[in-house]
Design a protein around this motif. Structure first.
Motif, PDB file in Angstrom:
ATOM      1  N   HIS A 152      -2.757  14.062   8.716  1.00 47.97           N
ATOM      2  CA  HIS A 152      -3.104  13.724   9.886  1.00 47.97           C
ATOM      3  C   HIS A 152      -3.793  13.077  10.301  1.00 47.97           C
ATOM      4  N   GLN A 153      -4.837  12.428   9.403  1.00 43.81           N
ATOM      5  CA  GLN A 153      -5.865  11.451   9.572  1.00 43.81           C
ATOM      6  C   GLN A 153      -5.718  10.511   8.394  1.00 43.81           C
ATOM      7  N   ILE A 154      -4.767   9.398   8.783  1.00 43.23           N
ATOM      8  CA  ILE A 154      -4.364   8.326   7.800  1.00 43.23           C
ATOM      9  C   ILE A 154      -5.737   7.329   7.528  1.00 43.23           C
ATOM     10  N   ASN A 155      -6.870   7.472   8.300  1.00 48.34           N
ATOM     11  CA  ASN A 155      -7.763   6.657   8.072  1.00 48.34           C
ATOM     12  C   ASN A 155      -9.195   7.632   7.683  1.00 48.34           C
ATOM     13  N   GLY A 156      -8.753   8.745   7.583  1.00 47.66           N
ATOM     14  CA  GLY A 156      -9.755   9.788   7.070  1.00 47.66           C
ATOM     15  C   GLY A 156     -10.337   9.627   5.390  1.00 47.66           C
ATOM     16  N   HIS A 157     -11.182  10.140   5.040  1.00 47.55           N
ATOM     17  CA  HIS A 157     -11.890   9.952   3.712  1.00 47.55           C
ATOM     18  C   HIS A 157     -10.847  10.728   2.615  1.00 47.55           C
ATOM     19  N   ALA A 158     -10.234  11.888   3.047  1.00 46.89           N
ATOM     20  CA  ALA A 158      -9.382  12.671   1.983  1.00 46.89           C
ATOM     21  C   ALA A 158      -7.980  11.863   1.885  1.00 46.89           C
ATOM     22  N   PHE A 159      -7.551  11.481   2.650  1.00 43.91           N
ATOM     23  CA  PHE A 159      -6.215  10.618   2.802  1.00 43.91           C
ATOM     24  C   PHE A 159      -6.305   9.403   1.895  1.00 43.91           C
ATOM     25  N   GLN A 160      -7.501   8.821   2.096  1.00 39.45           N
ATOM     26  CA  GLN A 160      -7.838   7.441   1.476  1.00 39.45           C
ATOM     27  C   GLN A 160      -8.044   7.710  -0.025  1.00 39.45           C
ATOM     28  N   GLU A 161      -8.784   8.980  -0.313  1.00 40.36           N
ATOM     29  CA  GLU A 161      -8.832   9.377  -1.716  1.00 40.36           C
ATOM     30  C   GLU A 161      -7.494   9.503  -2.367  1.00 40.36           C
ATOM     31  N   ALA A 162      -6.562  10.241  -1.417  1.00 40.06           N
ATOM     32  CA  ALA A 162      -5.408  10.413  -2.239  1.00 40.06           C
ATOM     33  C   ALA A 162      -4.646   9.147  -2.312  1.00 40.06           C
ATOM     34  N   MET A 163      -4.670   8.355  -1.687  1.00 38.71           N
ATOM     35  CA  MET A 163      -3.990   7.032  -1.623  1.00 38.71           C
ATOM     36  C   MET A 163      -4.436   6.451  -3.031  1.00 38.71           C
ATOM     37  N   ASN A 164      -5.811   6.428  -3.268  1.00 43.93           N
ATOM     38  CA  ASN A 164      -6.478   5.748  -4.293  1.00 43.93           C
ATOM     39  C   ASN A 164      -5.886   6.440  -5.548  1.00 43.93           C
ATOM     40  N   GLU A 165      -5.909   7.665  -5.410  1.00 37.89           N
ATOM     41  CA  GLU A 165      -5.488   8.296  -6.773  1.00 37.89           C
ATOM     42  C   GLU A 165      -3.814   8.062  -6.743  1.00 37.89           C
ATOM     43  N   ALA A 166      -3.279   7.867  -5.881  1.00 36.92           N
ATOM     44  CA  ALA A 166      -1.699   7.988  -6.136  1.00 36.92           C
ATOM     45  C   ALA A 166      -1.357   6.307  -6.761  1.00 36.92           C
TER      46      ALA A 166
ATOM     47  N   LYS B 289       1.680  17.967 -13.138  1.00 37.19           N
ATOM     48  CA  LYS B 289       0.570  18.419 -12.120  1.00 37.19           C
ATOM     49  C   LYS B 289      -0.749  17.700 -11.486  1.00 37.19           C
ATOM     50  N   ILE B 290      -0.739  16.725 -12.269  1.00 34.55           N
ATOM     51  CA  ILE B 290      -1.360  15.487 -11.560  1.00 34.55           C
ATOM     52  C   ILE B 290      -0.987  15.010 -10.350  1.00 34.55           C
ATOM     53  N   LYS B 291       0.291  14.836 -10.670  1.00 37.59           N
ATOM     54  CA  LYS B 291       1.108  14.167  -9.436  1.00 37.59           C
ATOM     55  C   LYS B 291       1.123  15.149  -8.360  1.00 37.59           C
ATOM     56  N   LEU B 292       1.380  16.427  -8.548  1.00 37.61           N
ATOM     57  CA  LEU B 292       1.607  17.565  -7.631  1.00 37.61           C
ATOM     58  C   LEU B 292       0.077  17.588  -6.836  1.00 37.61           C
ATOM     59  N   GLU B 293      -0.765  17.511  -7.515  1.00 38.08           N
ATOM     60  CA  GLU B 293      -1.920  17.584  -6.891  1.00 38.08           C
ATOM     61  C   GLU B 293      -2.477  16.443  -5.927  1.00 38.08           C
ATOM     62  N   THR B 294      -2.103  15.363  -6.405  1.00 40.31           N
ATOM     63  CA  THR B 294      -2.137  14.237  -5.480  1.00 40.31           C
ATOM     64  C   THR B 294      -1.343  14.070  -4.420  1.00 40.31           C
ATOM     65  N   ALA B 295      -0.158  14.406  -4.560  1.00 39.40           N
ATOM     66  CA  ALA B 295       0.946  14.743  -3.382  1.00 39.40           C
ATOM     67  C   ALA B 295       0.629  15.705  -2.476  1.00 39.40           C
ATOM     68  N   ARG B 296      -0.244  16.834  -2.853  1.00 36.39           N
ATOM     69  CA  ARG B 296      -0.760  18.020  -1.955  1.00 36.39           C
ATOM     70  C   ARG B 296      -1.917  17.588  -1.260  1.00 36.39           C
ATOM     71  N   LYS B 297      -2.786  16.704  -1.822  1.00 27.58           N
ATOM     72  CA  LYS B 297      -3.786  16.129  -0.928  1.00 27.58           C
ATOM     73  C   LYS B 297      -3.459  15.044   0.094  1.00 27.58           C
ATOM     74  N   MET B 298      -2.301  14.179  -0.481  1.00 18.75           N
ATOM     75  CA  MET B 298      -1.781  13.253   0.606  1.00 18.75           C
ATOM     76  C   MET B 298      -1.056  14.013   1.532  1.00 18.75           C
ATOM     77  N   PHE B 299      -0.406  14.910   1.654  1.00 23.81           N
ATOM     78  CA  PHE B 299       0.378  15.723   2.512  1.00 23.81           C
ATOM     79  C   PHE B 299      -0.662  16.541   3.306  1.00 23.81           C
ATOM     80  N   GLY B 300      -1.503  17.040   2.692  1.00 19.53           N
ATOM     81  CA  GLY B 300      -2.406  17.992   3.347  1.00 19.53           C
ATOM     82  C   GLY B 300      -3.539  17.299   4.565  1.00 19.53           C
ATOM     83  N   ASN B 301      -3.604  15.961   3.939  1.00 12.02           N
ATOM     84  CA  ASN B 301      -4.428  15.054   5.007  1.00 12.02           C
ATOM     85  C   ASN B 301      -3.599  13.943   5.694  1.00 12.02           C
TER      86      ASN B 301
END
Length: 131
Positions: free
Chosen positions: A49-63, A35-47
């Motif tokens: 479009h903006q690889i330098n945005g806060h949400a994508f960077q947060e997902a990368m840090n989680e990943a 479930k945690i992996k799916l949530e992190t993947a969802r955040k990454m895929f969902g964001n």
């Protein structure tokens, strides 16, 4: 009933309960990790479009933590970091996109999401409407 029969009944009852608890804990922890992996993947895929945005960077840090048990995903994360840290004029055209696609595929493979029929270009497409 003899003492031996009573003792055998008590021990087998306790042992079966203990085995049940251990198996339940093991399955529950696997489910929670997924479930945690799916949530992190969802955040990454969902964001994506903006690889330098806060949400994508947060997902990368989680990943980095969530997928630390997957050598393939960690290798793809390291590769994406190397590409992004390279100045634009020194990196190959589309290198960041390619590294991002490889990372997304590695994540899909790790969490058992089928992606074989999806063309690579779709990993970078995103839905945006101008009003």
């Amino acid at each position: 009933m003899t003492q031996q029969t009573i003792l055998l009944t008590v021990v087998s009852s306790l042992l079966s309960g203990l085995i049940g608890i251990i198996l339940s804990f093991w399955f529950y922890s696997r489910l929670e990790r997924r479930k945690i992996k799916l949530e992190t993947a969802r955040k990454m895929f969902g964001n994506k479009h903006q690889i330098n945005g806060h949400a994508f960077q947060e997902a990368m840090n989680e990943a980095m933590v969530v997928f630390s048990d997957s050598d393939d995903v960690i290798q793809c994360i390291e590769n994406l970091f190397k590409v992004v840290e390279t100045p634009l004029h020194a990196r190959a055209t589309g290198a960041a996109d390619e590294a991002q696609i490889k990372l997304m595929k590695a994540i899909c493979k790790n969490i058992n999401i089928k992606y074989k029929k999806l063309p690579d270009a779709y990993y970078l497409k995103f839905f945006s409407v101008q009003s």
